[in-house]
Design an enzyme around this catalytic site. Structure first.
Site, PDB file in Angstrom:
ATOM      1  N   GLY B 204      41.133  18.108  63.772  1.00 13.35           N
ATOM      2  CA  GLY B 204      39.804  17.631  64.109  1.00 13.35           C
ATOM      3  C   GLY B 204      39.614  16.143  63.932  1.00 13.35           C
ATOM      4  N   LEU B 230      41.911  23.880  69.754  1.00 15.94           N
ATOM      5  CA  LEU B 230      42.018  22.459  69.409  1.00 15.94           C
ATOM      6  C   LEU B 230      43.041  22.166  68.314  1.00 15.94           C
ATOM      7  CD1 LEU B 230      40.838  19.613  69.942  1.00 15.94           C
ATOM      8  CD2 LEU B 230      39.252  20.042  68.054  1.00 15.94           C
ATOM      9  N   ASP B 231      43.963  21.257  68.609  1.00 17.91           N
ATOM     10  CA  ASP B 231      44.996  20.834  67.654  1.00 17.91           C
ATOM     11  C   ASP B 231      45.886  21.979  67.197  1.00 17.91           C
ATOM     12  OD1 ASP B 231      44.002  18.266  67.851  1.00 17.91           O
ATOM     13  OD2 ASP B 231      42.693  18.470  66.123  1.00 17.91           O
ATOM     14  N   GLU B 232      45.966  23.019  68.008  1.00 18.31           N
ATOM     15  CA  GLU B 232      46.797  24.186  67.655  1.00 18.31           C
ATOM     16  C   GLU B 232      47.888  24.421  68.696  1.00 18.31           C
ATOM     17  OE1 GLU B 232      46.987  26.279  65.167  1.00 18.31           O
ATOM     18  OE2 GLU B 232      45.154  25.955  64.002  1.00 18.31           O
TER      19      GLU B 232
END
Lengths: 288, 288, 288, 288
Positions: B204, B230-232
């Site tokens: 994040g 997100l960001d995964e």
């Protein structure tokens, strides 16, 4: 490293205020102490000052007790806490382990050759497995089994060993039990744990398996002071190791051993050389 | 690196089954293609096989279309997907940025000297700031402002550039907007993002500020394919940088720039050289 | 790592010629051997080809002798030399030491926990100091003192141990004697030395003192096959460690221990897993 | 980093003698200067003392000239040399290049975003190639061709630029000419060169080709002050990069670029922040 035979260490911290360095250095000058290495840092966000000084008394008959008593008076004006460590001082230590022996083996080796200035007074474990290793190094080994029911009694036994041996530092060298809040509090600032991940990533159980699941390309280890918040204590140092798709969880376990050993022993060395300062949830580390 | 002028790359994957290597290597031998470098891996946990082969045709008049057509027939028996990349192929790319220019500057430099085999067709941004930098390199710059309300329209504009330029890879070089699910799906497997932390730590916003709060002693960067989480997205590569108590959040931001640039450009190089294989949530990376 | 219980390794090299991969992979396919990992490299400057294959026989009753005999016929056409390593094979090893015990201690630990697939048949030393360490691990220790006059006799004793134990690899774990040309030749390609510098820098005696004199900011270690040219043998792997002005020569000695241990054990692991190929004065290393 | 707007730096060195720290810290205290960071080191082998102090005046109207004049008197008693650096000071710099532009490009980027506190007054080259790059950044570019015959004249031209621009530091960013003894002497302690090897390994020409010949597994770069002994000047910092058998000389050249840039810019940053102390053939570096 300066000449160990006459290397004293003064480590101190206090709130930020004009004169924080001078109060230390003037005092040393007056007592004819020559400063061989010094590092200070003022943390502007917390308003806290940290200083570590190595010095050698140039006059004959250095009197440590008098030094401490007199410096305490000056330090008080600055609300400064300090610690004086004499040359050759070996910190009394208790090591806690479970079944994995790599970190213990590494610490014992460094202890045996005199690389780590510690005095291992006892090894405590919830399993009997590592007794032979301890015996070969001539160190007392206490096997205190633990279950959910017996945890308070077991911790009392552990605490008793810590007290009786006069241990000033407890090293959790892959001790696989969570300490109680009470125990954490008693050991605040003097118990170092090694966690086998790059915290805050992969807290809790089986971090290498978690790492495999995420497909990370780096694993690591984190040495930190314990506190009541699991795997959240102030970090002292971290190490890292590249991995690849060809590393299954058991490979990560194997590959991680080296970085765990190196990270833990580095943290212990930093602590016993008074290079680590703890304030709130952070550390200041004056590394070489 | 083998001679670029005649280096073909064949990258393939399929379910694990006897003969997965042979189907590739026999085919190449029959067509008088000499294998200069080969790497294969069978993932026993997912039951999936991956192979990357660099070869040089030894016969005159290598016919890529015929090669593909004929190999497709053999590959079909193994449910094998594959990709043939000719010598000197430069992948058409669109780069997306916001205001920070360090990753863009780094990519443009490597592009300019020919270190990265990419063909930058356009730069897209939600801000006008980096237009001069693009102009100096002679690359089209599209400024598409974005607000919560105009997001669908803006993404349509972006998509239009991607389509019209024929971009096969989108590089999010510190593009500070979250892409919609729809956009993520369209770009699945062909959009690389750089996140300025060691994922899964500090997902994040403002990861360096999070890192400062935790007092970590290592920061890093993660290059990954984007997905809807997100960001995964699947991680391609990660880089790391030691930091200390003396690094305030703004210092982490400054220190992190280098590792972000290096990590992103390494991921792009791995991708365009067909060294990255994507399967489910993981990557197989045949690094040099 | 693939399942060890059924992981065979085939390592081979030959002159570059069309079909070098196919001759291996077709043979494996025909015998129903599934390739789990493969790496090949063709060195365009020397015109030499190298291949390493991990495979698992899928048919019952894999016959290694028959495999070798039949493959030898095919390999002959390519002037290919090869080596087949069965699952769980532990390479017979002799370790040579002097007084410093850090590398020995490290190798013994990895041996004891099964991390290094070696079978330590004997430890040979020109000093008696490390006998206890050997004894605790239950390994024969031969103390063969050496002087300039007795060198030929001492080397004969050493050679006798190597022959009688059937050692296929000799590890010089900080053995502080220069081997004779004759001994070097006998051990060509099967004796690994650790030198405590980043070769070719600081060859010969007291490399850490040399490093201090030069004021370098990095020290390191080099693991290499020995040959008749002191500290010039083919390099397998190298490790590095940052140092500073505050590190006196004795500090470099202490700091260097870890990187020496890690570099030597990595080289040994690469060798015993057949990841190292030796050709002329260079190595090809298919690292994981 | 402390608040730049009011961060003064005092760097000093002198022979070892009781009171070397006190003479600095007492002076600062008396003038109501608060020390935010301090690092001192006494080199017991050379008998030399080094100290670097960051401070912020707490009183209004800090008078730098008076400070210097008054401190000079005290410093004289200790034969102490010192340098006072005001907040926001940007060191006047001349950069010398030949044809390779990676280090120049990197320095210009860091300069442009304000990461390196330098003021690039001119770029000097023996080739015209990099003029456009200089122009885009608005920096004067002097093309002074050189031949064996014209070397004295060319160096006179270079020297004239250095003098006229008031440059206090000369950065040799892959300048491929050997400076004359006379020039080396004039630039003693204020010219930083980047050599593309881990010195003392691979001095002189074509270090990556030398590295390939030796088959090393690590390459690197060394930033050092120049002196009259080619590639033997005092080392400031070194960087390293792993390589493999698959890296041909041209790959080493390409791979080495990043570590050259990072190593050179780190050395420049250390120098301009007054973290580097030069004494005889060694440096003391108070890194963050």
């Amino acid at each position: 490293m300066q000449d160990n035979n006459n290397r004293w260490i003064l480590a101190a911290q206090c709130p930020s205020r004009l004169g924080t360095v001078d109060v230390v250095t003037r005092f040393l000058k007056e007592r004819r102490c020559y400063i061989t290495e010094q590092h200070s840092f003022d943390d502007r966000l917390s308003g806290r000052f940290f200083i570590r000084t190595e010095f050698r008394p140039e006059a004959e008959g250095f009197d440590a007790e008098a030094f401490e008593a007199e410096f305490a008076a000056r330090a008080a004006e600055f609300e400064m806490t300090f610690e004086l460590t004499p040359p050759g001082r070996r910190l009394p230590v208790v090591i806690m382990v479970s079944k994995a022996d790599h970190c213990l083996n590494d610490l014992l080796y460094r202890y045996r050759i005199g690389q780590l200035p510690i005095d291992i007074r006892a090894i405590v474990s919830n399993h009997p497995d590592l007794e032979n290793l301890a015996a070969w190094h001539g160190i007392a080994y206490h096997h205190f089994p633990i279950t959910a029911e017996t945890k308070p009694e077991q911790e009392a036994q552990v605490w008793s060993v810590i007290e009786q041996t006069g241990a000033e530092l407890v090293i959790l060298a892959r001790y696989m039990q969570v300490l109680s809040s009470d125990m954490c509090e008693k050991l605040s600032g003097r118990a170092i744990n090694i966690h086998h991940s790059l915290l805050p990533g992969f807290k809790g159980a089986r971090p290498y398996h978690q790492a495999y699941e995420k497909g990370v390309k780096l694993v690591g280890a984190t040495a930190h002071y314990i506190n009541d918040d699991l795997d959240e204590g102030p970090i002292i140092t971290q190490g890292v190791e590249p991995v690849s798709h060809a590393d299954y969880p058991e490979d990560l376990v194997a590959k991680g051993r080296d970085v765990e050993c190196l990270t833990l022993s580095r943290a212990v060395a930093l602590h016993v050389e008074r290079r680590v300062f703890l304030h709130a949830k952070r550390t200041v580390v004056f590394d070489r």
